[in-house]
Design a protein around this motif. Structure first.
Motif, PDB file in Angstrom:
ATOM      1  N   ASP A 279       0.818  -1.197   0.000  1.00  0.00           N
ATOM      2  CA  ASP A 279       0.000   0.000   0.000  1.00  0.00           C
ATOM      3  C   ASP A 279       0.859   1.257   0.000  1.00  0.00           C
ATOM      4  O   ASP A 279       0.546   2.235   0.669  1.00  0.00           O
ATOM      5  N   THR A 280       1.949   1.217  -0.741  1.00  0.00           N
ATOM      6  CA  THR A 280       2.825   2.381  -0.769  1.00  0.00           C
ATOM      7  C   THR A 280       2.307   3.376  -1.786  1.00  0.00           C
ATOM      8  O   THR A 280       1.684   3.021  -2.785  1.00  0.00           O
ATOM      9  N   VAL A 281       2.582   4.617  -1.524  1.00  0.00           N
ATOM     10  CA  VAL A 281       2.195   5.680  -2.428  1.00  0.00           C
ATOM     11  C   VAL A 281       3.236   5.773  -3.537  1.00  0.00           C
ATOM     12  O   VAL A 281       4.436   5.706  -3.272  1.00  0.00           O
ATOM     13  N   ALA A 282       2.780   5.898  -4.752  1.00  0.00           N
ATOM     14  CA  ALA A 282       3.704   6.003  -5.882  1.00  0.00           C
ATOM     15  C   ALA A 282       4.526   7.280  -5.736  1.00  0.00           C
ATOM     16  O   ALA A 282       3.973   8.350  -5.470  1.00  0.00           O
ATOM     17  N   PRO A 283       5.860   7.168  -5.915  1.00  0.00           N
ATOM     18  CA  PRO A 283       6.689   8.361  -5.779  1.00  0.00           C
ATOM     19  C   PRO A 283       6.437   9.322  -6.942  1.00  0.00           C
ATOM     20  O   PRO A 283       6.003   8.924  -8.014  1.00  0.00           O
ATOM     21  N   SER A 284       6.757  10.570  -6.691  1.00  0.00           N
ATOM     22  CA  SER A 284       6.620  11.560  -7.755  1.00  0.00           C
ATOM     23  C   SER A 284       7.675  11.286  -8.816  1.00  0.00           C
ATOM     24  O   SER A 284       8.586  10.485  -8.614  1.00  0.00           O
ATOM     25  N   ASN A 285       7.555  11.950  -9.958  1.00  0.00           N
ATOM     26  CA  ASN A 285       8.554  11.768 -11.013  1.00  0.00           C
ATOM     27  C   ASN A 285       9.947  12.103 -10.503  1.00  0.00           C
ATOM     28  O   ASN A 285      10.902  11.391 -10.756  1.00  0.00           O
ATOM     29  N   TRP A 286      10.057  13.234  -9.790  1.00  0.00           N
ATOM     30  CA  TRP A 286      11.360  13.646  -9.275  1.00  0.00           C
ATOM     31  C   TRP A 286      11.870  12.632  -8.253  1.00  0.00           C
ATOM     32  O   TRP A 286      13.039  12.277  -8.243  1.00  0.00           O
TER      33      TRP A 286
ATOM     34  N   SER B 151      11.236   9.457  -8.132  1.00  0.00           N
ATOM     35  CA  SER B 151      11.653   8.267  -8.863  1.00  0.00           C
ATOM     36  C   SER B 151      13.023   8.464  -9.499  1.00  0.00           C
ATOM     37  O   SER B 151      13.879   7.583  -9.421  1.00  0.00           O
ATOM     38  N   ILE B 152      13.230   9.610 -10.106  1.00  0.00           N
ATOM     39  CA  ILE B 152      14.526   9.906 -10.725  1.00  0.00           C
ATOM     40  C   ILE B 152      15.617   9.955  -9.661  1.00  0.00           C
ATOM     41  O   ILE B 152      16.694   9.373  -9.822  1.00  0.00           O
ATOM     42  N   LYS B 153      15.309  10.611  -8.554  1.00  0.00           N
ATOM     43  CA  LYS B 153      16.287  10.758  -7.473  1.00  0.00           C
ATOM     44  C   LYS B 153      16.656   9.393  -6.892  1.00  0.00           C
ATOM     45  O   LYS B 153      17.837   9.114  -6.644  1.00  0.00           O
TER      46      LYS B 153
ATOM     47  N   VAL C  15      20.365   7.710  -6.672  1.00  0.00           N
ATOM     48  CA  VAL C  15      20.889   7.275  -5.375  1.00  0.00           C
ATOM     49  C   VAL C  15      21.322   5.806  -5.461  1.00  0.00           C
ATOM     50  O   VAL C  15      22.384   5.426  -4.971  1.00  0.00           O
ATOM     51  N   ALA C  16      20.513   4.985  -6.104  1.00  0.00           N
ATOM     52  CA  ALA C  16      20.855   3.561  -6.267  1.00  0.00           C
ATOM     53  C   ALA C  16      22.133   3.409  -7.077  1.00  0.00           C
ATOM     54  O   ALA C  16      22.993   2.583  -6.749  1.00  0.00           O
TER      55      ALA C  16
END
Length: 166
Positions: free
Chosen positions: A44-51, A53-55, A59-60
């Motif tokens: 039930d996680t909230v989808a991350p924003s575009n930024w 997701s990119i960030k 980081v990975a």
């Protein structure tokens, strides 16, 4: 006139066979792809924003050593695989091998046959490759570079097909 006529019939028969073989293999692959079971994820996680997701991707890349190694290797491999650009292969066949344009197709076919076999090898030895992924990444990069170098310098058609496959 008669020999030319039979030659054209033979080519159209071969083309028809290849097209039907392609359709058959596509159908088989579609059936097997449809049989792949994808486990459902119940988070039930909230989808991350575009930024976000990119960030998280950057980081990975920075934090995970394997990914940090894969990114430059992928870049180098992409540049190296540009040897398969159609115009380059066509000129290679014409100038190095001094053969007709049909060899352009033979070399591309050989390359894709090699991709299929290497995919099967990776599937078969996935656990071993996963265990020593750093070694196999570096080894694969050097082996690929060596094969491309040998491919580009050979003027022996059968060796060119073998190297393209490898």
């Amino acid at each position: 006139m008669m020999a030319t006529r039979f030659h054209l019939i033979d080519k159209s028969t071969n083309c028809s066979f290849i097209i039907w073989l392609t359709v058959l293999l596509y159908a088989v692959s579609t059936i097997y792809t449809g049989r792949i079971k994808v486990p459902e994820q119940t988070t039930d996680t909230v989808a991350p924003s575009n930024w976000g997701s990119i960030k998280s991707g950057w980081v990975a890349i920075r934090q995970i050593p394997t990914i940090r190694t894969l990114i430059p290797i992928d870049f180098i491999t992409t540049l190296a695989s540009s040897v398969w650009v159609a115009a380059v292969i066509y000129m290679y066949v014409e100038q190095n091998l001094q053969l007709g344009e049909e060899w352009w197709g033979y070399i591309n076919t050989s390359y894709f046959v090699g991709m299929i076999f290497s995919g099967l090898i990776v599937i078969r030895f996935a656990k071993l490759l996963e265990k020593y992924n750093g070694f196999f990444i570096i080894f694969g990069l050097f082996l690929s570079s060596l094969l491309i170098l040998l491919f580009g310098t050979t003027s022996i058609p059968a060796l060119a097909l073998l190297l393209a496959c490898l």
